[in-house]
Enzyme design. Structure first.
Site, PDB file in Angstrom:
ATOM      1  N   LYS A 121       0.862  -1.182  -0.074  1.00  0.00           N
ATOM      2  CA  LYS A 121       0.196   0.043  -0.084  1.00  0.00           C
ATOM      3  C   LYS A 121       0.845   1.293   0.099  1.00  0.00           C
ATOM      4  CE  LYS A 121      -4.398  -2.065   0.566  1.00  0.00           C
ATOM      5  NZ  LYS A 121      -5.795  -1.847   1.206  1.00  0.00           N
ATOM      6  N   LYS A 203      -3.318 -11.523  -6.875  1.00  0.00           N
ATOM      7  CA  LYS A 203      -4.526 -11.730  -6.143  1.00  0.00           C
ATOM      8  C   LYS A 203      -5.500 -10.869  -7.065  1.00  0.00           C
ATOM      9  CE  LYS A 203      -5.826  -9.313  -2.222  1.00  0.00           C
ATOM     10  NZ  LYS A 203      -6.009  -8.554  -1.130  1.00  0.00           N
ATOM     11  N   LYS A 206     -10.160  -5.338  -5.605  1.00  0.00           N
ATOM     12  CA  LYS A 206     -11.104  -4.333  -6.434  1.00  0.00           C
ATOM     13  C   LYS A 206     -10.306  -3.272  -6.804  1.00  0.00           C
ATOM     14  CE  LYS A 206     -12.589  -3.499  -1.617  1.00  0.00           C
ATOM     15  NZ  LYS A 206     -12.471  -4.620  -0.598  1.00  0.00           N
TER      16      LYS A 206
HETATM   17  P1  ATP Z   1      -7.894  -3.916  -1.676  1.00  0.00           P
HETATM   18  O1  ATP Z   1      -7.975  -4.625  -3.025  1.00  0.00           O
HETATM   19  O2  ATP Z   1      -8.620  -2.476  -1.684  1.00  0.00           O
HETATM   20  O3  ATP Z   1      -6.783  -4.017  -1.080  1.00  0.00           O
HETATM   21  P2  ATP Z   1      -9.339  -6.151  -0.878  1.00  0.00           P
HETATM   22  O4  ATP Z   1     -10.135  -6.598  -1.858  1.00  0.00           O
HETATM   23  O5  ATP Z   1      -8.149  -6.938  -0.616  1.00  0.00           O
HETATM   24  O6  ATP Z   1      -9.002  -4.739  -0.746  1.00  0.00           O
HETATM   25  P3  ATP Z   1     -10.181  -6.231   1.930  1.00  0.00           P
HETATM   26  O7  ATP Z   1     -11.346  -5.574   2.665  1.00  0.00           O
HETATM   27  O8  ATP Z   1      -8.775  -5.971   2.332  1.00  0.00           O
HETATM   28  O9  ATP Z   1     -10.273  -6.292   0.409  1.00  0.00           O
HETATM   29  O10 ATP Z   1     -10.264  -7.772   2.260  1.00  0.00           O
HETATM   30  C1  ATP Z   1     -11.642  -8.460   2.790  1.00  0.00           C
HETATM   31  C2  ATP Z   1     -11.386  -9.948   2.924  1.00  0.00           C
HETATM   32  O11 ATP Z   1     -11.493 -10.327   1.449  1.00  0.00           O
HETATM   33  C3  ATP Z   1     -10.290 -10.079   3.658  1.00  0.00           C
HETATM   34  O12 ATP Z   1     -10.462 -11.469   4.740  1.00  0.00           O
HETATM   35  C4  ATP Z   1      -9.203 -10.763   2.718  1.00  0.00           C
HETATM   36  O13 ATP Z   1      -8.302 -11.773   3.088  1.00  0.00           O
HETATM   37  C5  ATP Z   1     -10.334 -11.191   1.785  1.00  0.00           C
HETATM   38  N1  ATP Z   1      -9.861 -11.244   0.338  1.00  0.00           N
HETATM   39  C6  ATP Z   1      -9.587 -10.278  -0.360  1.00  0.00           C
HETATM   40  N2  ATP Z   1      -9.234 -10.399  -1.647  1.00  0.00           N
HETATM   41  C7  ATP Z   1      -9.080 -11.684  -1.569  1.00  0.00           C
HETATM   42  C8  ATP Z   1      -8.869 -12.643  -2.781  1.00  0.00           C
HETATM   43  N3  ATP Z   1      -8.470 -12.162  -4.163  1.00  0.00           N
HETATM   44  N4  ATP Z   1      -9.171 -14.047  -2.578  1.00  0.00           N
HETATM   45  C9  ATP Z   1      -9.601 -14.323  -1.274  1.00  0.00           C
HETATM   46  N5  ATP Z   1     -10.005 -13.648  -0.322  1.00  0.00           N
HETATM   47  C10 ATP Z   1      -9.797 -12.338  -0.333  1.00  0.00           C
END
Ligand code: ATP
Ligand code: LTN
Length: 340
Positions: A121, A203, A206
């Site tokens: 980040k 990964k 969003k």
């Molecule tokens: P950003 O993309 O803004 O970093 P994010 O999509 O990673 O955000 P978070 O709010 O940080 O979303 O994560 C919420 C939950 O979703 C956490 O438990 C995280 O481990 C899970 N998560 C996020 N992305 C994935 C993914 N690609 N696969 C599985 N679990 C995920």
């Protein structure tokens, strides 16, 4: 709310940031498990919208307000029922900020410097590497430890933060005695790390600039089908799970997480069929899973009064647990508490 006997059942805590729409990764990695655990009588679950964490990245106020309501409604639409599992908004409970400060003082600079999310980040937001971004993990540790959680359902990217939470809790307990329960991560077998549809070694996120790389819960059926049809695969044209076949492995893992079918069964069902057929099947399975959620979301998001009732009731419920932990920790440190 039923769960008034947290001593007997295992306590489950998790949270998600209202930083935009929910992706298929968030859903399969975390929220789907929240719903399963909420419906399992072995657990008392508490869930939160981690809006304090979200301002570690600059937010536009109007958009942030909208994201909070949208995300709350989306999680309810996934099946969270506040009668079974309180679902509150983190900033409504000041105990989180107090506990974060306390834990900051028991967390080392070196530990925080090693967090990969901090490194990622700070690279992404190089103009705003604020102190909150750095101490984010101790706020998260506080979220979990305040409720004496046994299990924390998250995607695998959060495991490093969870390990740090355990280290902080052990350190604190080592000095003051048994104040915090030591929590464990709860990672799903499939869907723990859903990968980008356009770059299956990264990964699904969003915040990716390429909208074809992720599926949002708000995507309509046609968009979902199109995104799966465009998903990057290899040239072998054989549906099998194997090293190096990142695109197909990702699609198989999504399909398995949604349908419950094993990899062997999937390989058997698609024997002799091409990637086109498989992508269509994955798309259809995801559409079947997400479209009822999208419909329920529309109902919840237009009922602001109901949402307000749910988050208010939830925070009132959880505060007595969090307050007990804050007071316990403060007393151990040597603070003097007001008489109530
Ligand atoms: P950003 O993309 O803004 O970093 P994010 O999509 O990673 O955000 P978070 O709010 O940080 O979303 O994560 C919420 C939950 O979703 C956490 O438990 C995280 O481990 C899970 N998560 C996020 N992305 C994935 C993914 N690609 N696969 C599985 N679990 C995920
Ligand atoms: N950092 C988490 C969100 C989060 C969380 C938590 C998850 C904040 N507090 C407590 C589990 C338990 C993320 O998903 N990025």
């Amino acid at each position: 709310m039923e769960n008034t006997t947290p001593a007997k059942k295992q306590i489950v805590f998790s949270a998600i940031q209202p930083s935009g729409s929910i992706t298929l990764g968030n859903y399969l990695g975390a929220v789907k498990n929240w719903v399963k655990m909420q419906d399992n009588p072995e657990y008392n679950c508490i869930y939160a919208l981690a809006d304090l964490h979200t301002i570690t990245v600059r937010q536009d106020p109007a958009q942030f307000r909208k994201n909070i309501i949208d995300m709350y409604a989306s999680i309810m639409a996934c099946g969270i029922d506040v009668e079974k599992a309180p679902f509150f908004i983190q900033s409504h409970n000041p105990d989180h900020a107090v506990m974060a400060w306390i834990l900051d003082c028991y967390t080392q600079f070196g530990e925080l410097s090693r967090m990969t999310q901090f490194k990622d980040k700070s690279a992404k937001h190089a103009d705003n590497i604020n102190a909150g971004l750095f101490t984010y993990p101790s706020l998260m540790a506080g979220d979990i430890l305040l409720y004496q959680a046994d299990k924390v359902p998250v995607g695998s990217d959060q495991m490093q933060h969870l390990e740090l939470t355990r280290d902080i809790a052990n350190r604190f307990n080592g000095i003051y005695g048994n104040v915090f329960k030591i929590p464990e991560g709860f990672i799903p077998k499939d869907g723990a790390r859903v990968m980008s549809l356009q770059n299956p070694t990264a990964k699904m996120s969003k915040s990716d600039e390429n909208a074809n790389s992720f599926i949002l819960l708000s995507d309509d059926d046609n968009v979902i089908m199109k995104k799966f049809k465009r998903a990057i695969t290899d040239s072998e044209a054989k549906v099998r799970y194997a090293e190096g076949k990142d695109g197909i492995n990702n699609l198989m893992s999504i399909y398995s997480a949604v349908t419950g079918l094993s990899y062997e069964q999937i390989e058997h069902d698609f024997d002799g069929k091409g990637y086109g057929d498989f992508k269509t099947a994955v798309g259809e399975a995801v559409v079947a899973e997400l479209s009822p959620i999208r419909k329920r979301y529309q109902e919840y998001v237009s009922d602001k009064k109901y949402i307000e009732e749910c988050y208010t009731k939830s925070v009132e419920f959880v505060q007595r647990f969090s307050h007990r932990t804050v007071e316990k920790a403060m007393k151990k440190i040597g603070y003097i508490l007001p008489k109530h």
